[in-house]
Design a protein around this motif. Structure first.
Motif, PDB file in Angstrom:
ATOM      1  N   LEU A   1       0.846  -1.181   0.000  1.00 49.63           N
ATOM      2  CA  LEU A   1       0.000   0.000   0.000  1.00 49.63           C
ATOM      3  C   LEU A   1       0.884   1.234   0.000  1.00 49.63           C
ATOM      4  O   LEU A   1       1.800   1.350   0.817  1.00 49.63           O
ATOM      5  CB  LEU A   1      -0.907   0.026   1.238  1.00 49.63           C
ATOM      6  CG  LEU A   1      -1.703   1.307   1.464  1.00 49.63           C
ATOM      7  CD1 LEU A   1      -2.784   1.459   0.404  1.00 49.63           C
ATOM      8  CD2 LEU A   1      -2.294   1.323   2.857  1.00 49.63           C
ATOM      9  N   LEU A   2       0.614   2.145  -0.920  1.00 47.23           N
ATOM     10  CA  LEU A   2       1.279   3.443  -0.948  1.00 47.23           C
ATOM     11  C   LEU A   2       0.189   4.490  -0.868  1.00 47.23           C
ATOM     12  O   LEU A   2      -0.668   4.571  -1.750  1.00 47.23           O
ATOM     13  CB  LEU A   2       2.099   3.627  -2.225  1.00 47.23           C
ATOM     14  CG  LEU A   2       2.689   5.019  -2.447  1.00 47.23           C
ATOM     15  CD1 LEU A   2       3.642   5.395  -1.314  1.00 47.23           C
ATOM     16  CD2 LEU A   2       3.403   5.077  -3.789  1.00 47.23           C
ATOM     17  N   LEU A   3       0.180   5.258   0.211  1.00 47.18           N
ATOM     18  CA  LEU A   3      -0.797   6.323   0.400  1.00 47.18           C
ATOM     19  C   LEU A   3      -0.064   7.645   0.278  1.00 47.18           C
ATOM     20  O   LEU A   3       0.851   7.923   1.058  1.00 47.18           O
ATOM     21  CB  LEU A   3      -1.466   6.215   1.771  1.00 47.18           C
ATOM     22  CG  LEU A   3      -2.394   7.364   2.162  1.00 47.18           C
ATOM     23  CD1 LEU A   3      -3.584   7.449   1.209  1.00 47.18           C
ATOM     24  CD2 LEU A   3      -2.850   7.210   3.590  1.00 47.18           C
ATOM     25  N   GLU A   4      -0.433   8.418  -0.712  1.00 47.28           N
ATOM     26  CA  GLU A   4       0.166   9.733  -0.926  1.00 47.28           C
ATOM     27  C   GLU A   4      -0.901  10.789  -0.671  1.00 47.28           C
ATOM     28  O   GLU A   4      -2.032  10.655  -1.127  1.00 47.28           O
ATOM     29  CB  GLU A   4       0.682   9.873  -2.353  1.00 47.28           C
ATOM     30  CG  GLU A   4       1.763   8.894  -2.704  1.00 47.28           C
ATOM     31  CD  GLU A   4       2.192   8.998  -4.151  1.00 47.28           C
ATOM     32  OE1 GLU A   4       3.381   8.789  -4.418  1.00 47.28           O
ATOM     33  OE2 GLU A   4       1.341   9.293  -5.018  1.00 47.28           O
TER      34      GLU A   4
ATOM     35  N   SER B   1      -1.648  16.689   1.925  1.00 50.35           N
ATOM     36  CA  SER B   1      -1.960  17.313   3.212  1.00 50.35           C
ATOM     37  C   SER B   1      -1.073  16.733   4.304  1.00 50.35           C
ATOM     38  O   SER B   1      -1.142  15.533   4.612  1.00 50.35           O
ATOM     39  CB  SER B   1      -3.429  17.085   3.570  1.00 50.35           C
ATOM     40  OG  SER B   1      -3.675  17.480   4.899  1.00 50.35           O
ATOM     41  N   LYS B   2      -0.253  17.587   4.892  1.00 52.44           N
ATOM     42  CA  LYS B   2       0.611  17.151   5.980  1.00 52.44           C
ATOM     43  C   LYS B   2      -0.218  16.660   7.163  1.00 52.44           C
ATOM     44  O   LYS B   2       0.141  15.696   7.838  1.00 52.44           O
ATOM     45  CB  LYS B   2       1.519  18.301   6.406  1.00 52.44           C
ATOM     46  CG  LYS B   2       2.575  17.934   7.395  1.00 52.44           C
ATOM     47  CD  LYS B   2       3.500  19.110   7.651  1.00 52.44           C
ATOM     48  CE  LYS B   2       4.653  18.698   8.539  1.00 52.44           C
ATOM     49  NZ  LYS B   2       5.601  19.797   8.717  1.00 52.44           N
ATOM     50  N   VAL B   3      -1.364  17.295   7.415  1.00 46.46           N
ATOM     51  CA  VAL B   3      -2.247  16.911   8.522  1.00 46.46           C
ATOM     52  C   VAL B   3      -2.778  15.495   8.310  1.00 46.46           C
ATOM     53  O   VAL B   3      -2.836  14.699   9.254  1.00 46.46           O
ATOM     54  CB  VAL B   3      -3.404  17.922   8.672  1.00 46.46           C
ATOM     55  CG1 VAL B   3      -4.425  17.446   9.690  1.00 46.46           C
ATOM     56  CG2 VAL B   3      -2.867  19.288   9.056  1.00 46.46           C
ATOM     57  N   VAL B   4      -3.147  15.158   7.071  1.00 43.82           N
ATOM     58  CA  VAL B   4      -3.654  13.812   6.783  1.00 43.82           C
ATOM     59  C   VAL B   4      -2.558  12.780   7.019  1.00 43.82           C
ATOM     60  O   VAL B   4      -2.798  11.734   7.625  1.00 43.82           O
ATOM     61  CB  VAL B   4      -4.203  13.724   5.343  1.00 43.82           C
ATOM     62  CG1 VAL B   4      -4.488  12.288   4.957  1.00 43.82           C
ATOM     63  CG2 VAL B   4      -5.452  14.579   5.204  1.00 43.82           C
ATOM     64  N   VAL B   5      -1.352  13.064   6.553  1.00 41.30           N
ATOM     65  CA  VAL B   5      -0.233  12.137   6.757  1.00 41.30           C
ATOM     66  C   VAL B   5       0.008  11.941   8.247  1.00 41.30           C
ATOM     67  O   VAL B   5       0.167  10.817   8.716  1.00 41.30           O
ATOM     68  CB  VAL B   5       1.039  12.637   6.038  1.00 41.30           C
ATOM     69  CG1 VAL B   5       2.251  11.800   6.425  1.00 41.30           C
ATOM     70  CG2 VAL B   5       0.831  12.620   4.528  1.00 41.30           C
ATOM     71  N   GLN B   6       0.004  13.044   9.018  1.00 42.06           N
ATOM     72  CA  GLN B   6       0.206  12.936  10.462  1.00 42.06           C
ATOM     73  C   GLN B   6      -0.927  12.156  11.120  1.00 42.06           C
ATOM     74  O   GLN B   6      -0.684  11.338  12.013  1.00 42.06           O
ATOM     75  CB  GLN B   6       0.320  14.326  11.081  1.00 42.06           C
ATOM     76  CG  GLN B   6       1.619  15.019  10.724  1.00 42.06           C
ATOM     77  CD  GLN B   6       1.657  16.465  11.203  1.00 42.06           C
ATOM     78  OE1 GLN B   6       0.623  17.065  11.491  1.00 42.06           O
ATOM     79  NE2 GLN B   6       2.851  17.032  11.263  1.00 42.06           N
TER      80      GLN B   6
ATOM     81  N   ALA C   1       3.458  -1.066   3.928  1.00 46.03           N
ATOM     82  CA  ALA C   1       2.711   0.176   3.756  1.00 46.03           C
ATOM     83  C   ALA C   1       3.620   1.375   3.934  1.00 46.03           C
ATOM     84  O   ALA C   1       4.530   1.372   4.764  1.00 46.03           O
ATOM     85  CB  ALA C   1       1.574   0.245   4.759  1.00 46.03           C
ATOM     86  N   HIS C   2       3.366   2.395   3.149  1.00 53.88           N
ATOM     87  CA  HIS C   2       4.130   3.640   3.227  1.00 53.88           C
ATOM     88  C   HIS C   2       3.172   4.807   3.050  1.00 53.88           C
ATOM     89  O   HIS C   2       2.396   4.829   2.098  1.00 53.88           O
ATOM     90  CB  HIS C   2       5.216   3.658   2.146  1.00 53.88           C
ATOM     91  CG  HIS C   2       6.117   4.841   2.219  1.00 53.88           C
ATOM     92  ND1 HIS C   2       7.018   5.029   3.229  1.00 53.88           N
ATOM     93  CD2 HIS C   2       6.227   5.911   1.413  1.00 53.88           C
ATOM     94  CE1 HIS C   2       7.666   6.160   3.037  1.00 53.88           C
ATOM     95  NE2 HIS C   2       7.199   6.718   1.941  1.00 53.88           N
ATOM     96  N   VAL C   3       3.223   5.750   3.974  1.00 46.68           N
ATOM     97  CA  VAL C   3       2.394   6.958   3.904  1.00 46.68           C
ATOM     98  C   VAL C   3       3.344   8.124   3.726  1.00 46.68           C
ATOM     99  O   VAL C   3       4.301   8.289   4.490  1.00 46.68           O
ATOM    100  CB  VAL C   3       1.561   7.139   5.189  1.00 46.68           C
ATOM    101  CG1 VAL C   3       0.717   8.400   5.099  1.00 46.68           C
ATOM    102  CG2 VAL C   3       0.688   5.926   5.440  1.00 46.68           C
TER     103      VAL C   3
END
Length: 94
Positions: free
Chosen positions: A4-7, A10-15, A43-45
């Motif tokens: 899974l790669l989630l890009e 939004s810095k807030v979403v990543v946090q 997985a990588h965000v």
């Protein structure tokens, strides 16, 4: 193994997705993402620049103007293919 790669631009979403802190908004969405991230997956965000994600940004703007629920399109939206082409190129000078 599943990957899974989630890009997100939004810095807030990543946090929110990578933090154990539950103080972020949209708890239902972030808790589902965290559940997937804790599975036996690779997985990588990561945060990406909005300039390299114009197609997704355009779809998000469109989604805000639609009624809630699943929207199915039988063909690519006008202009989306051009945005995907643009997104496939680096946004930085080499």
């Amino acid at each position: 193994a599943s990957h899974l790669l989630l890009e997100s631009d939004s810095k807030v979403v990543v946090q929110a997705c990578t933090s154990e802190d539950g103080n972020y908004g949209n708890y239902a969405l972030t808790s589902c993402i965290k559940e997937i991230l804790h599975m036996n997956w690779t997985a990588h965000v990561t945060q990406i620049y909005r300039e390299s994600n114009t197609a997704t940004h355009a779809l998000a703007i469109l989604a805000r103007s639609q009624k809630q629920g699943l929207q199915v399109h039988t063909a690519p939206l006008i202009g989306l293919v051009a945005l995907l082409d643009t997104d496939s190129r680096p946004t930085y000078a080499m």
